[in-house]
Every structure is written in structure tokens, then in C-alpha cells.
Design an enzyme around this catalytic site. Structure first.
Site, PDB file in Angstrom:
ATOM      1  N   GLY A  84       0.847  -1.208   0.000  1.00  0.00           N
ATOM      2  CA  GLY A  84       0.000   0.000   0.000  1.00  0.00           C
ATOM      3  C   GLY A  84       0.871   1.241   0.000  1.00  0.00           C
ATOM      4  O   GLY A  84       1.906   1.327  -0.670  1.00  0.00           O
ATOM      5  N   LYS A  85       0.502   2.225   0.830  1.00  0.00           N
ATOM      6  CA  LYS A  85       1.218   3.511   0.808  1.00  0.00           C
ATOM      7  C   LYS A  85       2.636   3.412   1.377  1.00  0.00           C
ATOM      8  O   LYS A  85       3.434   4.332   1.223  1.00  0.00           O
ATOM      9  CB  LYS A  85       0.411   4.562   1.566  1.00  0.00           C
ATOM     10  CG  LYS A  85      -0.869   4.924   0.827  1.00  0.00           C
ATOM     11  CD  LYS A  85      -1.513   6.139   1.428  1.00  0.00           C
ATOM     12  CE  LYS A  85      -2.817   6.443   0.708  1.00  0.00           C
ATOM     13  NZ  LYS A  85      -3.706   7.266   1.506  1.00  0.00           N
ATOM     14  N   TYR A  86       2.947   2.322   2.048  1.00  0.00           N
ATOM     15  CA  TYR A  86       4.296   2.176   2.622  1.00  0.00           C
ATOM     16  C   TYR A  86       5.359   2.046   1.537  1.00  0.00           C
ATOM     17  O   TYR A  86       6.548   2.087   1.833  1.00  0.00           O
ATOM     18  CB  TYR A  86       4.357   0.975   3.574  1.00  0.00           C
ATOM     19  CG  TYR A  86       3.824   1.277   4.963  1.00  0.00           C
ATOM     20  CD1 TYR A  86       2.492   1.620   5.159  1.00  0.00           C
ATOM     21  CD2 TYR A  86       4.641   1.217   6.079  1.00  0.00           C
ATOM     22  CE1 TYR A  86       1.990   1.897   6.416  1.00  0.00           C
ATOM     23  CE2 TYR A  86       4.160   1.484   7.352  1.00  0.00           C
ATOM     24  CZ  TYR A  86       2.825   1.819   7.510  1.00  0.00           C
ATOM     25  OH  TYR A  86       2.341   2.100   8.766  1.00  0.00           O
ATOM     26  N   ASP A 120      11.401  -3.341   9.420  1.00  0.00           N
ATOM     27  CA  ASP A 120      10.328  -2.427   9.012  1.00  0.00           C
ATOM     28  C   ASP A 120      10.848  -1.528   7.894  1.00  0.00           C
ATOM     29  O   ASP A 120      12.030  -1.176   7.878  1.00  0.00           O
ATOM     30  CB  ASP A 120       9.926  -1.530  10.190  1.00  0.00           C
ATOM     31  CG  ASP A 120       8.822  -2.144  11.044  1.00  0.00           C
ATOM     32  OD1 ASP A 120       8.493  -3.330  10.838  1.00  0.00           O
ATOM     33  OD2 ASP A 120       8.291  -1.426  11.911  1.00  0.00           O
ATOM     34  N   GLU A 152       4.237  -8.709  16.984  1.00  0.00           N
ATOM     35  CA  GLU A 152       5.253  -8.256  17.955  1.00  0.00           C
ATOM     36  C   GLU A 152       5.000  -8.887  19.330  1.00  0.00           C
ATOM     37  O   GLU A 152       5.936  -9.255  20.040  1.00  0.00           O
ATOM     38  CB  GLU A 152       5.238  -6.726  18.060  1.00  0.00           C
ATOM     39  CG  GLU A 152       6.328  -6.167  18.946  1.00  0.00           C
ATOM     40  CD  GLU A 152       6.354  -4.645  18.948  1.00  0.00           C
ATOM     41  OE1 GLU A 152       7.134  -4.066  18.174  1.00  0.00           O
ATOM     42  OE2 GLU A 152       5.584  -4.038  19.732  1.00  0.00           O
ATOM     43  N   GLY A 179      11.441   2.331  23.076  1.00  0.00           N
ATOM     44  CA  GLY A 179      10.482   2.998  23.968  1.00  0.00           C
ATOM     45  C   GLY A 179      10.402   2.388  25.363  1.00  0.00           C
ATOM     46  O   GLY A 179       9.807   2.979  26.267  1.00  0.00           O
ATOM     47  N   TYR A 180      10.964   1.204  25.567  1.00  0.00           N
ATOM     48  CA  TYR A 180      10.717   0.496  26.834  1.00  0.00           C
ATOM     49  C   TYR A 180      11.960  -0.075  27.494  1.00  0.00           C
ATOM     50  O   TYR A 180      11.854  -0.839  28.436  1.00  0.00           O
ATOM     51  CB  TYR A 180       9.721  -0.650  26.584  1.00  0.00           C
ATOM     52  CG  TYR A 180       8.414  -0.192  26.005  1.00  0.00           C
ATOM     53  CD1 TYR A 180       7.436   0.370  26.831  1.00  0.00           C
ATOM     54  CD2 TYR A 180       8.158  -0.290  24.632  1.00  0.00           C
ATOM     55  CE1 TYR A 180       6.247   0.818  26.295  1.00  0.00           C
ATOM     56  CE2 TYR A 180       6.975   0.166  24.091  1.00  0.00           C
ATOM     57  CZ  TYR A 180       6.015   0.714  24.922  1.00  0.00           C
ATOM     58  OH  TYR A 180       4.841   1.165  24.402  1.00  0.00           O
TER      59      TYR A 180
HETATM   60  C1  UD2 Z   1       5.302  -1.635  15.519  1.00  0.00           C
HETATM   61  C2  UD2 Z   1       6.502  -2.431  15.027  1.00  0.00           C
HETATM   62  C3  UD2 Z   1       6.097  -3.243  13.819  1.00  0.00           C
HETATM   63  C4  UD2 Z   1       4.951  -4.170  14.152  1.00  0.00           C
HETATM   64  C5  UD2 Z   1       3.796  -3.342  14.713  1.00  0.00           C
HETATM   65  C6  UD2 Z   1       2.706  -4.223  15.304  1.00  0.00           C
HETATM   66  C7  UD2 Z   1       8.661  -1.355  15.458  1.00  0.00           C
HETATM   67  C8  UD2 Z   1       9.515  -0.196  15.160  1.00  0.00           C
HETATM   68  N1  UD2 Z   1       7.550  -1.474  14.708  1.00  0.00           N
HETATM   69  O1  UD2 Z   1       5.192  -0.563  14.546  1.00  0.00           O
HETATM   70  O2  UD2 Z   1       7.181  -4.009  13.337  1.00  0.00           O
HETATM   71  O3  UD2 Z   1       5.384  -5.167  15.052  1.00  0.00           O
HETATM   72  O4  UD2 Z   1       4.208  -2.499  15.775  1.00  0.00           O
HETATM   73  O5  UD2 Z   1       1.951  -4.799  14.312  1.00  0.00           O
HETATM   74  O6  UD2 Z   1       8.980  -2.177  16.304  1.00  0.00           O
HETATM   75  N2  UD2 Z   1       3.327  -2.363   6.437  1.00  0.00           N
HETATM   76  C9  UD2 Z   1       3.075  -2.115   5.090  1.00  0.00           C
HETATM   77  N3  UD2 Z   1       1.899  -1.548   4.748  1.00  0.00           N
HETATM   78  C10 UD2 Z   1       0.952  -1.180   5.668  1.00  0.00           C
HETATM   79  C11 UD2 Z   1       1.219  -1.414   7.025  1.00  0.00           C
HETATM   80  C12 UD2 Z   1       2.414  -1.996   7.386  1.00  0.00           C
HETATM   81  O7  UD2 Z   1       3.897  -2.422   4.232  1.00  0.00           O
HETATM   82  O8  UD2 Z   1      -0.095  -0.648   5.265  1.00  0.00           O
HETATM   83  C13 UD2 Z   1       4.590  -3.006   6.811  1.00  0.00           C
HETATM   84  C14 UD2 Z   1       5.781  -2.057   6.706  1.00  0.00           C
HETATM   85  O9  UD2 Z   1       6.938  -2.784   6.396  1.00  0.00           O
HETATM   86  C15 UD2 Z   1       5.882  -1.497   8.122  1.00  0.00           C
HETATM   87  C16 UD2 Z   1       5.519  -2.722   8.939  1.00  0.00           C
HETATM   88  O10 UD2 Z   1       4.544  -3.435   8.169  1.00  0.00           O
HETATM   89  O11 UD2 Z   1       7.177  -0.983   8.381  1.00  0.00           O
HETATM   90  C17 UD2 Z   1       4.978  -2.451  10.336  1.00  0.00           C
HETATM   91  O12 UD2 Z   1       3.869  -1.586  10.284  1.00  0.00           O
HETATM   92  P1  UD2 Z   1       3.895  -0.186  11.047  1.00  0.00           P
HETATM   93  O13 UD2 Z   1       5.207   0.454  10.836  1.00  0.00           O
HETATM   94  O14 UD2 Z   1       2.691   0.587  10.684  1.00  0.00           O
HETATM   95  O15 UD2 Z   1       3.783  -0.667  12.541  1.00  0.00           O
HETATM   96  P2  UD2 Z   1       4.031   0.206  13.900  1.00  0.00           P
HETATM   97  O16 UD2 Z   1       4.536   1.565  13.564  1.00  0.00           O
HETATM   98  O17 UD2 Z   1       2.806   0.131  14.745  1.00  0.00           O
END
Ligand code: UD2
Length: 346
Positions: free
Chosen positions: A117-119, A203, A295, A227-228
Site C-alpha cells: 500500500g502507501k508504505y 520495518d 510483535e 520505547g521500553y
Molecule cells: C510496531 C513495530 C512493527 C509491528 C507493529 C505491530 C517497530 C519499530 N515497529 O510498529 O514491526 O510489530 O508495531 O503490528 O517495532 N506495512 C506495510 N503496509 C501497511 C502497514 C504496514 O507495508 O499498510 C509493513 C511495513 O513494512 C511497516 C511494517 O509493516 O514498516 C509495520 O507496520 P507499522 O510500521 O505501521 O507498525 P508500527 O509503527 O505500529
């Protein structure tokens, strides 16, 4: 003369038979040990498995480097866990020595990154900075998982480095995209088991800012969540509902690890991803999704199967966070993003 030739023929037949038997025995041992490695118990919560042995730490003779000390070093951080795994911080390793040990071994490092998607917008700078800082001078194979293969940017890579694009379906839920990574990484490892020695799963919404190299290699590698890492158990965001297979009791937990960066040998990461996928899906069938999706399952897994190497938060910082004094270098850091703009759902 004829008798001699007959004897030679019989001897060579016997030798062939013996070699054949030997081959059969070694093959069945190999298959058995692989099955042992990938075995998942009925509840998927704990496994027995064989560990890959450590690589030989052979250093070239006459290598010039600063003499190490066992009485002077960093005192502001802990650099070993209670189960004696190293915790990697700047100043706890010598990059020259590390590279001289690992480079001659010609190790191959696989990386997985998802841009769905937008990532996809984060991919170019992720790949460009990776080229500058991640395992420079090593064999690196990046696997990009995306639903938009045409939009994968062209990034020049050095010799020994390559990129493969794998098509994955999109999803209406970011939670599913994030969690399904476990399944897709599991399948990737099954297909490429013999091509690589180590794998890191990262990520995409993050950039490299400093060296991330062979000091991070290990059987099972976890990264302390930025963060923890100073918090007590009661503040760690583990899954707290006993109905989930990711459940952690109040008295459980060493550290809180990131879902955004983990790795290790292919066998170890295969077992990790297979177990987390199994538990995530079994939870889903019972109508429960862990607080932080995969996670949470990863943290449950690392509680039972202690990582053999722990990377400090230098290996996954967050751009929005103030840099603490013990963070002497930021190697990889999550960029500030507006979730409402980039996720398919809120
Ligand atoms: C945290 C974690 C993430 C994941 C999530 C819980 C860190 C820094 N990040 O980040 O790894 O465990 O919590 O689910 O520890 N992605 C896409 N398209 C999307 C959504 C996600 O490609 O529409 C992929 C992308 O590679 C992204 C990853 O999934 O980096 C994790 O998603 P996030 O960055 O939105 O998750 P976040 O910030 O909650």
C-alpha cells in the site's frame, strides 16, 4: 591377471555399496535434524529444537587493533544478559576485528522488507541508506515484498548485493499486513534455506544512519525496543490476556523487543516465524488478536527461547524520541509518520 581384475572389480563394487550406504545414513540424519528444527508442538507455545553451532571466530594473524580490556569499558550500560548473551552497544565491539573474522567466511545475509500500500513511499530511502550502512562489503540479498512491483525504485547496489521483488496481496487492515509477515518470511526461508546463512527482518519506514554490520550476527537476534528499555515489567506492553497464546504473566518477561527488527540464522528465524504465525492464526480462529499483533507473539517467543544476541536500541531508534546519553550512535531509526495518512485503516 584375470583373477586380479576380478578382485579389483569386486573391491570397487564393495566400495560403491559402502559409499551408497554411508550417503543414505547421512541423508536420513540430515532430514531428521531438519524435521526436529521445524517441529511445532500442538499448542505452539514451546518447542525443542537443535541450535546451530556458533561460527568459528578465527582472526587473521598479525591483525593490528587496540588491545581489549576486561576492566575498562562501558559502565553506563549492561553488555551481557543474565543468560550470557551479548548486548551490542557502541564501544562493546571492535568493527575492524569483527569484519576480519566474518568477511573471510563469505557469509550471505538475507533481508526482508515489506512495502505494501502507501508504505511503498518509504522504500527508496530505506534501500539507499541500507546500501550505505548495512553489511557493507558483505553478500546481502534484499527481498522486497510488495503489492506494487512496478513501483519498486531502482537503487544501484554494490557487487555481491542483490534485490528480489516478491508479490504479496494487499489488505484492508494494517494489522494483517504487519502480522502476515511471519507467514511470508517462513515460506521465504523454506524456499531459500540453502542460499543464505543469516536473515534480518526489518520495518520499511526507517532509515539507516550508522554502521549495522557483522557484530549483529547470531543464532537468534532480538532488538531492544527504544520505547521500553528502561522500564520495569509492569510497564512493558506485552499481551496480558490469558486467552491469547502471546500471554505474558505479570512476573514474566526479560525485555520488550521490537517487531520492526529481528533476525538470526535461517533455521532459528524459521522456527520463530513458524511458531508466531501458528499462534497468531490459532488466536484468530478463537477471535483474539494480540495487543501488538506479531510483535506480541515475538515477545512471547523470545521469553521462552532466549535470544543468543541482543541488539541495543541503537539498532532501532525512533526519530521522534530524544536521544538518551547511552545512545552513542543511531544506526537505524523509524521515521515520523502520520498513521492516518498511510495506513489502510485506523
Ligand atoms: C510496531 C513495530 C512493527 C509491528 C507493529 C505491530 C517497530 C519499530 N515497529 O510498529 O514491526 O510489530 O508495531 O503490528 O517495532 N506495512 C506495510 N503496509 C501497511 C502497514 C504496514 O507495508 O499498510 C509493513 C511495513 O513494512 C511497516 C511494517 O509493516 O514498516 C509495520 O507496520 P507499522 O510500521 O505501521 O507498525 P508500527 O509503527 O505500529
Amino acid at each position: 591377471m584375470e583373477r586380479l581384475t576380478r578382485r579389483a572389480a569386486a573391491a570397487s563394487l564393495l566400495l560403491t555399496l559402502l559409499l551408497g550406504m554411508l550417503y543414505y545414513i547421512t541423508q536420513s540424519i540430515r532430514v531428521e535434524s531438519l524435521e526436529e528444527v521445524t517441529k511445532i508442538p500442538a499448542d505452539g507455545r514451546s518447542d525443542t529444537h537443535s541450535r546451530v553451532s556458533d561460527v568459528r571466530l578465527t582472526s587473521p594473524d598479525h591483525l593490528q587493533y587496540k588491545q581489549p580490556s576486561v576492566v575498562h569499558g562501558r559502565t553506563d550500560v549492561v553488555s551481557v544478559t543474565p543468560w550470557l548473551a551479548p548486548v551490542v552497544w557502541e564501544g562493546t565491539f571492535n568493527p575492524v576485528l569483527i569484519d576480519s573474522i566474518y568477511k573471510p567466511q563469505n557469509v550471505s545475509v538475507a533481508v526482508t522488507v515489506f512495502a505494501v500500500g502507501k508504505y511503498i513511499m518509504f522504500l527508496k530511502s530505506f534501500l539507499e541508506t541500507m546500501e550505505q550502512y548495512f553489511f557493507v562489503g558483505f553478500n546481502v540479498h534484499v527481498y522486497v515484498f510488495t503489492d506494487q512491483p512496478k513501483d519498486v525504485p531502482e537503487v544501484r547496489v554494490a557487487a555481491g548485493r542483490q534485490l528480489t521483488v516478491r508479490l504479496v496481496p494487499s489488505s484492508k487492515r494494517w494489522q494483517e499486513i504487519s502480522a502476515r509477515r511471519m507467514e511470508l518470511i517462513q515460506v521465504l526461508i523454506e524456499e531459500t534455506l540453502h542460499h543464505h546463512d543469516y536473515i534480518f527482518c526489518l520495518d520499511v519506514d526507517a532509515l539507516f544512519h550508522g554502521r549495522w554490520g557483522a557484530e549483529s550476527l547470531g543464532g537468534l537476534v532480538a532488538v531492544l525496543h527504544p520505547g521500553y528499555y528502561k522500564d520495569g515489567r509492569s510497564r512493558l506492553p506485552f499481551e496480558r490476556r490469558p486467552q491469547s497464546r502471546a500471554y505474558m504473566a505479570p512476573e514474566d518477561g526479560d525485555f520488550y523487543y521490537c517487531g520492526g527488527a529481528f533476525g538470526g540464522s535461517l533455521q532459528e528465524v524459521h522456527l520463530l516465524t513458524k511458531t508466531c504465525r501458528y499462534n497468531f492464526e490459532a488466536d484468530a480462529r478463537e477471535g483474539i488478536e494480540a495487543a501488538w499483533q506479531e510483535e506480541s507473539h515475538l515477545n512471547r517467543y523470545m521469553w521462552i527461547h532466549k535470544p543468543s544476541k541482543v541488539l541495543s536500541p541503537e539498532y532501532l531508534w525512533q526519530d521522534f524520541a530524544r536521544r538518551n546519553p547511552e545512545i552513542r550512535i543511531i544506526r537505524f531509526s523509524g521515521i515520523v509518520k502520520n498513521y492516518a495518512d498511510i495506513r489502510p485503516n485506523v
